[in-house]
Motif scaffolding. Structure first.
Motif, PDB file in Angstrom:
ATOM      1  N   UNK A 184      -4.612 -13.366   5.292  1.00 32.48           N
ATOM      2  CA  UNK A 184      -4.596 -13.357   3.557  1.00 32.48           C
ATOM      3  C   UNK A 184      -3.632 -14.514   2.931  1.00 32.48           C
ATOM      4  N   UNK A 185      -3.352 -14.855   1.336  1.00 25.63           N
ATOM      5  CA  UNK A 185      -2.627 -15.634   1.354  1.00 25.63           C
ATOM      6  C   UNK A 185      -1.371 -16.374   1.536  1.00 25.63           C
ATOM      7  N   UNK A 186      -0.621 -15.114   2.370  1.00 21.92           N
ATOM      8  CA  UNK A 186       0.442 -14.896   2.495  1.00 21.92           C
ATOM      9  C   UNK A 186       0.383 -15.858   4.411  1.00 21.92           C
ATOM     10  N   UNK A 189       0.355 -18.721   3.424  1.00 20.11           N
ATOM     11  CA  UNK A 189       1.639 -20.298   3.367  1.00 20.11           C
ATOM     12  C   UNK A 189       1.878 -20.336   4.690  1.00 20.11           C
ATOM     13  N   UNK A 190       2.380 -19.304   5.732  1.00 25.15           N
ATOM     14  CA  UNK A 190       2.897 -19.304   6.596  1.00 25.15           C
ATOM     15  C   UNK A 190       2.198 -20.349   7.690  1.00 25.15           C
ATOM     16  N   UNK A 191       1.081 -20.902   7.823  1.00 25.21           N
ATOM     17  CA  UNK A 191       0.934 -21.631   8.254  1.00 25.21           C
ATOM     18  C   UNK A 191       0.916 -22.925   8.078  1.00 25.21           C
ATOM     19  N   UNK A 192       1.007 -23.258   6.690  1.00 21.61           N
ATOM     20  CA  UNK A 192       1.894 -24.668   6.001  1.00 21.61           C
ATOM     21  C   UNK A 192       3.046 -24.193   6.646  1.00 21.61           C
ATOM     22  N   UNK A 193       3.877 -23.840   6.744  1.00 21.06           N
ATOM     23  CA  UNK A 193       5.298 -23.818   6.785  1.00 21.06           C
ATOM     24  C   UNK A 193       4.860 -23.658   8.594  1.00 21.06           C
ATOM     25  N   UNK A 286       6.203 -11.304  10.994  1.00 20.13           N
ATOM     26  CA  UNK A 286       7.187  -9.597  11.028  1.00 20.13           C
ATOM     27  C   UNK A 286       7.041  -9.185  10.100  1.00 20.13           C
ATOM     28  N   UNK A 287       7.733  -9.098   8.761  1.00 20.21           N
ATOM     29  CA  UNK A 287       8.601  -8.356   7.867  1.00 20.21           C
ATOM     30  C   UNK A 287       7.220  -8.492   6.989  1.00 20.21           C
ATOM     31  N   UNK A 288       6.369  -9.030   6.563  1.00 22.85           N
ATOM     32  CA  UNK A 288       5.326  -9.054   5.386  1.00 22.85           C
ATOM     33  C   UNK A 288       4.109  -8.121   6.133  1.00 22.85           C
ATOM     34  N   UNK A 289       4.165  -8.589   7.574  1.00 21.65           N
ATOM     35  CA  UNK A 289       2.923  -8.139   8.228  1.00 21.65           C
ATOM     36  C   UNK A 289       3.039  -6.733   7.829  1.00 21.65           C
ATOM     37  N   UNK A 290       4.183  -6.303   8.528  1.00 26.79           N
ATOM     38  CA  UNK A 290       4.845  -4.529   8.407  1.00 26.79           C
ATOM     39  C   UNK A 290       4.028  -3.726   7.408  1.00 26.79           C
TER      40      UNK A 290
END
Length: 442
Positions: A184-186, A189-193, A286-290
């Protein structure tokens, strides 16, 4: 439901077609007497271009697929209805008994046809473009996310057009480098952070190592200053030699203070920021995954409801065909029951689509909010590290003025640090798609 007419109250029934479009059965106009049931069957050869269909009430009518003309009267061998009356009309072409716009091929005298979109608005079929709907659907679904179809999409403006913002370029999923699936695109982003969090940890460890070196250096200088070698030297030379050893003690004190300041003003703030950053990342993940899981679940419910509607409509069609063969109270009851089930299935589909659109809307809003928060945290992280590295170089200046030549290039590069430019370069390389999702249509 009931609808009031000039003759009092008249019961009407609603049901759905296989494409999810609601139709309403109305009473036939006064004076229209349907032909006897079973008068002819589908095996009767019609003139070229004509096809025969049954209305929901079991009445047979005819459609000219070339001219879109409909009539109650059976066309003669010349292709012209025997008694063309006021009941002929032009409708969109039919395919398998349904107009391509999605409504049953019923003459306008016997059915009111409307389309209910997921937004709750109604659109009259007469204003739609059959050729457009026939050529392409308005939306496509990729990994349970609905996007506008490229051939029908209106241009979407970026939310932050001049900033290369995370909230504009990571809506689509991307194949992972190993080709085992999609990311997922998000998630990118999360991996970068998370990589930034790891880099912050390594920077803290680097400063800790430097602190240890400074402490060891200070201890060794202090120890050397207490050395008794050449302590017997007298006179002015003896005084100079004593000052050399004292200067070592003073230098040891400077390096000891330098290491203490590195710990309190650089290493400790870096570690504290990293811990808070870690908590923020976990919350966002967790929020976006849910929300994405909810979207997948809603999409599965829509597909299940769509399949149920198709089955109910097929059952209704079969029972309607049985009516022309044998008229009985049982057959009529079966048709009414089938219509009720078809209506219920259509309502279920509409409810599922609405729930899906609500889930996608919530995911969309949280994606925008969360990506902007990630963007803010990234800028904050880079700026915080830059400030503390500047503090490090300042302390180095204060500790050893002779090392300015080695520290100055670092200062120059730190003055050029630009989080916005870094973000642009990274987004250009890693963006997954800037087309935003839209509501699903029935």
């Amino acid at each position: 439901m009931e609808a009031k007419t000039s003759h009092g109250f008249q019961k009407e029934e609603m049901w759905y077609t296989a494409d999810g479009l609601k139709t309403r059965e109305c009473s036939e106009k006064p004076g229209m007497v349907p032909p006897p049931l079973g008068e002819e069957s589908q095996t009767v050869v019609l003139p070229p271009g004509w096809q025969s269909y049954l209305s929901p009430q079991g009445r047979r009518y005819y459609v000219n697929t070339a001219t879109n003309e409909t009539t109650w009267e059976r066309p003669s061998s010349s292709g012209i209805p025997a008694s063309p009356g006021p009941h002929r009309s032009s409708l969109p072409p039919t395919v398998n008994g349904y107009h391509v716009a999605g409504t049953p091929a019923h003459p306008p005298e016997t059915a009111h046809m409307s389309v209910r979109k997921s937004t709750g608005d109604s659109q009259n079929l007469g204003s739609s473009s059959p050729s457009k709907k026939q050529s392409k659907e308005n939306t496509i679904t990729i990994n349970c996310v609905t996007f506008p179809h490229p051939d029908t999409m209106l241009e979407q403006q970026l939310l932050k057009p001049t900033e290369w913002s995370y909230c504009d370029y990571f809506w689509a999923d991307k194949k992972d480098p190993q080709g085992n699936g999609t990311v997922a695109g998000f998630e990118l982003l999360l991996q970068k952070q998370l990589k930034g969090k790891q880099m912050q940890k390594e920077m803290s460890e680097f400063i800790r190592e430097r602190i240890k070196i400074e402490e060891d250096y200070a201890k060794n200088l202090a120890k050397l200053s207490q050395n008794s070698l050449a302590a017997q030297e007298e006179g002015s030379l003896g005084e100079a030699w004593a000052q050399v050893k004292k200067s070592l003690a003073d230098e040891a004190e400077v390096h000891l203070k330098f290491s203490a300041k590195l710990h309190s003003e650089v290493e400790k703030p870096l570690m504290n920021f990293r811990e808070n950053f870690k908590k923020d990342m976990k919350k966002c993940d967790h929020h976006i995954a849910d929300l994405r899981k909810q979207l997948v679940s809603r999409y599965a419910a829509v597909e299940k409801a769509r399949k149920a509607l198709t089955e109910r409509q097929r059952d209704l069609e079969m029972k309607t065909q049985q009516l022309e063969i044998k008229l009985s109270n049982k057959t009529e009851e079966d048709i009414k029951k089938a219509r009720r089930k078809s209506t219920q299935a259509g309502d279920d589909l509409m409810r599922c689509v609405d729930l899906y659109n609500q889930a996608q809307s919530k995911w969309f809003e949280e994606m925008v909010t969360t990506t902007l928060e990630l963007e803010r945290l990234e800028v904050e992280r880079v700026e915080m590290i830059r400030q503390h590295l500047c503090q490090y170089t300042q302390l180095r200046h204060e500790t050893d003025m002779f090392n300015q030549s080695t520290v100055e290039p670092v200062d120059q590069l730190l003055r050029k640090v630009d989080p916005a430019k870094d973000r642009e370069l990274w987004v250009r390389e890693h963006k997954t798609g800037n087309i935003r999702p839209v509501d699903m249509e029935i």
